[in-house]
Design an enzyme around this catalytic site. Structure first.
Site, mmCIF file in Angstrom:
data_model
loop_
_atom_site.group_PDB
_atom_site.id
_atom_site.type_symbol
_atom_site.label_atom_id
_atom_site.label_comp_id
_atom_site.label_asym_id
_atom_site.label_seq_id
_atom_site.Cartn_x
_atom_site.Cartn_y
_atom_site.Cartn_z
ATOM 1 N N THR A 117 -1.378 -0.284 -3.948
ATOM 2 C CA THR A 117 -2.823 -0.290 -3.732
ATOM 3 C C THR A 117 -3.185 0.884 -2.836
ATOM 4 O O THR A 117 -2.370 1.375 -2.066
ATOM 5 C CB THR A 117 -3.243 -1.610 -3.061
ATOM 6 O OG1 THR A 117 -2.500 -1.758 -1.841
ATOM 7 C CG2 THR A 117 -2.935 -2.796 -3.956
ATOM 8 N N ASP A 133 -17.936 4.579 0.988
ATOM 9 C CA ASP A 133 -17.925 5.216 2.301
ATOM 10 C C ASP A 133 -18.131 4.174 3.398
ATOM 11 O O ASP A 133 -19.172 4.127 4.049
ATOM 12 C CB ASP A 133 -19.032 6.277 2.360
ATOM 13 C CG ASP A 133 -19.009 7.010 3.694
ATOM 14 O OD1 ASP A 133 -17.939 7.050 4.333
ATOM 15 O OD2 ASP A 133 -20.065 7.524 4.091
ATOM 16 N N ASN A 145 0.866 -1.181 0.000
ATOM 17 C CA ASN A 145 0.000 0.000 0.000
ATOM 18 C C ASN A 145 0.907 1.238 0.000
ATOM 19 O O ASN A 145 2.142 1.128 -0.043
ATOM 20 C CB ASN A 145 -0.980 -0.031 1.180
ATOM 21 C CG ASN A 145 -0.272 -0.089 2.534
ATOM 22 O OD1 ASN A 145 0.837 0.430 2.688
ATOM 23 N ND2 ASN A 145 -0.898 -0.726 3.504
ATOM 24 N N THR A 193 -9.683 -6.282 2.435
ATOM 25 C CA THR A 193 -9.675 -5.933 1.011
ATOM 26 C C THR A 193 -8.283 -6.085 0.397
ATOM 27 O O THR A 193 -8.167 -6.359 -0.796
ATOM 28 C CB THR A 193 -10.191 -4.495 0.798
ATOM 29 O OG1 THR A 193 -9.473 -3.623 1.659
ATOM 30 C CG2 THR A 193 -11.670 -4.405 1.098
ATOM 31 N N ASP A 248 -6.186 -8.520 1.140
ATOM 32 C CA ASP A 248 -6.099 -9.951 0.824
ATOM 33 C C ASP A 248 -6.934 -10.291 -0.400
ATOM 34 O O ASP A 248 -6.550 -11.112 -1.233
ATOM 35 C CB ASP A 248 -6.583 -10.785 2.021
ATOM 36 C CG ASP A 248 -5.634 -10.703 3.200
ATOM 37 O OD1 ASP A 248 -4.429 -10.476 2.980
ATOM 38 O OD2 ASP A 248 -6.094 -10.876 4.338
#
Lengths: 358, 358
Positions: free
Chosen positions: B156, B214, B119, B220, B222
């Site tokens: 990500t 929202d 990330n 997410t 994984d």
């Protein structure tokens, strides 16, 4: 099959034990209980169904029993909102492969189960009846209903001396590859017998016979149990949608026990078993084809000069034999994922029939 | 998705840590290594892809690295026959949530990976570059390519101060529920940036933007990683089927690195990311609808007189708040299984675009 599953591993193994060698760890009873307590403290125990299988010790069996008992109590005010499928994994083919104290541990927890899935040998252990014929198999099921107050029983993989001859007139096989078979080449059959008890505790017995595939598969018991969870729940919902509303919905009835008027062949348990066996027969048939293709890709040992050449002849022979066994075991691994469509859309070929032993 | 998976658990937890309380155990490095040794001794390590995620200690990270290194060596004679997707789980939103020695452990093993999925924060840790703009995000990706010789990178969940304004002219959103949106109500976007390096080590950067939902979801990362495994492999096979045969098949090319002539937007990695994000957006959208329905089923606390009534007022308030948090977390659990059709059949709405930071 659309079921959200919280899996609580009772072992963490590198592979199934069919390979005859395994590394990894077994969960202790305390670890099993801890994981459940973790779910509970976060309000994560709203399960519709519990499926329990192999547990590595008597204490682990008891820990599973405590979980089931807790879930049952929580659901006590809402009959039918919790259902426990118990596969009493103790042994097979006349041999106990768990420690001896696991057997009484299962006998202790089975009264809390809704459906038990013993194989023939496990049904003998639970009932105390040696099963040598369909007649005393029915006795064993009756004893399991009455002794443990378990309303649903399926005895998987029944193999009796008389099975083949007794089945020849009743089994309806429509497999394409069977159309040219003769009396001599007809495959042996595997018989599955199930029952949902009536209100007086007597059994309603149904029977399904499927051709036995000429291959040893590992994990078919787990496959049967898992598919049964999905298909039984589905069949209960179908029964409610087709019912005449003269009775309360089956899914809101304790242990999903059909009214006494429902005959054996119309039981949700029987309908579910038909679909389960259809899926399994499809997946295992595909597995055999892919197994043969995989084995054909390995070079024969005498052409494989690269392996174990540093060993003396006798040891090389043993090493090659061991490798061949491991390769054969791997090649027979059930092709579940790649044939998931056969799980979702079974092609039903083998029909359930009512069966009265007397 | 049709992938047969051997899962090696690095933790055995009752729930994900988003609940802020968890019971269970972590696998030791030795347990991880043992399980792999068990697979190896039975010839069960013929994996096409390894996906590695959270590991609970630096030693566990190293154990995972040893497994990957062993699989890579075994595949050395057949380029492209093994591929390692590494999700370097270290932290998020500026905070490291593993022990500090995990970071150098990842830096040690990443040179053996084919694709890394940091990330934004993890990309900063790996590159040493603070990411404040798309321009220095590109620098970070270049550093990751060059420092660790990792040919594929996807960063990500990029959230930059400038993301919204820079995206307004480029993003193409065709969601039905967005048709009536105005400038003011336009959802924030989440940017995913990926790159496959060229032969000179320079990046080929693509970008996809999706509207941010929202809701806080767990898992997410994984989900992204697992879907990427399936979709990247698929995209590589598609590239081979569409190729002009002037190059060797991509699936037999080391690390599946496309020829330099393939532009960023045509990379298999880019095609895969499009499908992955489409599946995720679909599943998470469904999850939000079902979350709201689930939360609506709980009675408001002031009508729920049955709970915690034995407690003093202040403690009761705290207990109710905790329970509400746990219920909200459960309600937001990703509805993966029941929406499996959206995994298999993504509805692609958000298209990849090439992106040059200079």
């Amino acid at each position: 099959m659309g079921c959200d599953v919280a899996a609580l591993n009772t072992v963490h193994f590198s592979n199934h034990t069919g390979y005859r060698q395994v590394k990894g760890t077994k969960a202790t009873a305390q670890e099993i209980t801890e994981l459940y307590d973790g779910l509970k403290q976060s309000y994560l125990t709203d399960f519709d169904v519990l499926l329990s299988g192999y547990a590595p010790s008597a204490a682990a069996v008891e820990a599973v029993g405590h979980i089931a008992f807790d879930l049952r109590q929580k659901a006590a005010k809402k009959p039918g909102s919790f259902f426990w499928v118990l596969d009493p994994v103790m042994g097979d083919q006349g041999r106990i492969y768990v420690s001896e104290d696991v057997v009484p541990a299962y006998k202790h927890i089975i009264p809390f189960a809704d459906l038990v899935l013993p194989n023939q040998f496990e049904a003998e252990l639970l009932s105390g009846i040696k099963i040598t014929s369909l007649s005393n198999l029915a006795d064993a099921i009756t004893v399991i209903h009455r002794t443990y107050h378990v309303p649903h029983v399926i005895v998987t993989s029944v193999q009796l001396p008389s099975t083949i001859s007794s089945s020849s007139s009743t089994i309806s096989m429509s497999t394409a590859d069977n159309s040219s078979s003769t009396q001599e080449t007809r495959p042996e059959t595997l018989t599955v017998i199930g029952s949902t008890s009536k209100s007086d505790g007597s059994p309603r017995i149904f029977k399904i016979e499927v051709p036995q595939l000429d291959c040893f598969f590992s994990g078919t018991g787990d496959m049967f149990a898992a598919l049964t969870v999905a298909r039984l729940r589905e069949a209960v919902f179908v029964a409610d949608s087709e019912g005449d509303n003269s009775n309360p919905p089956l899914r809101e009835t304790a242990a999903w026990i059909s009214p006494d008027t429902v005959p054996a062949s119309q039981l949700p348990l029987a309908k579910a078993t038909e679909k389960v066996l259809a899926s399994m027969h499809g997946v295992l048939g595909k597995t055999m084809v892919e197994r043969d293709a995989e084995l054909a890709r390995y070079p024969p040992d005498d052409e494989d000069t690269s392996s174990f050449t540093e060993l003396p002849v006798a040891e090389r022979k043993a090493a090659l034999e061991k490798r061949a066994y491991l390769q054969q075991t791997k090649a027979a691994e059930v092709r579940l994922i790649r044939n998931a469509n056969l799980l979702r859309h079974p092609n039903i070929k083998f029909r359930v029939e009512e069966w009265s032993p007397r």
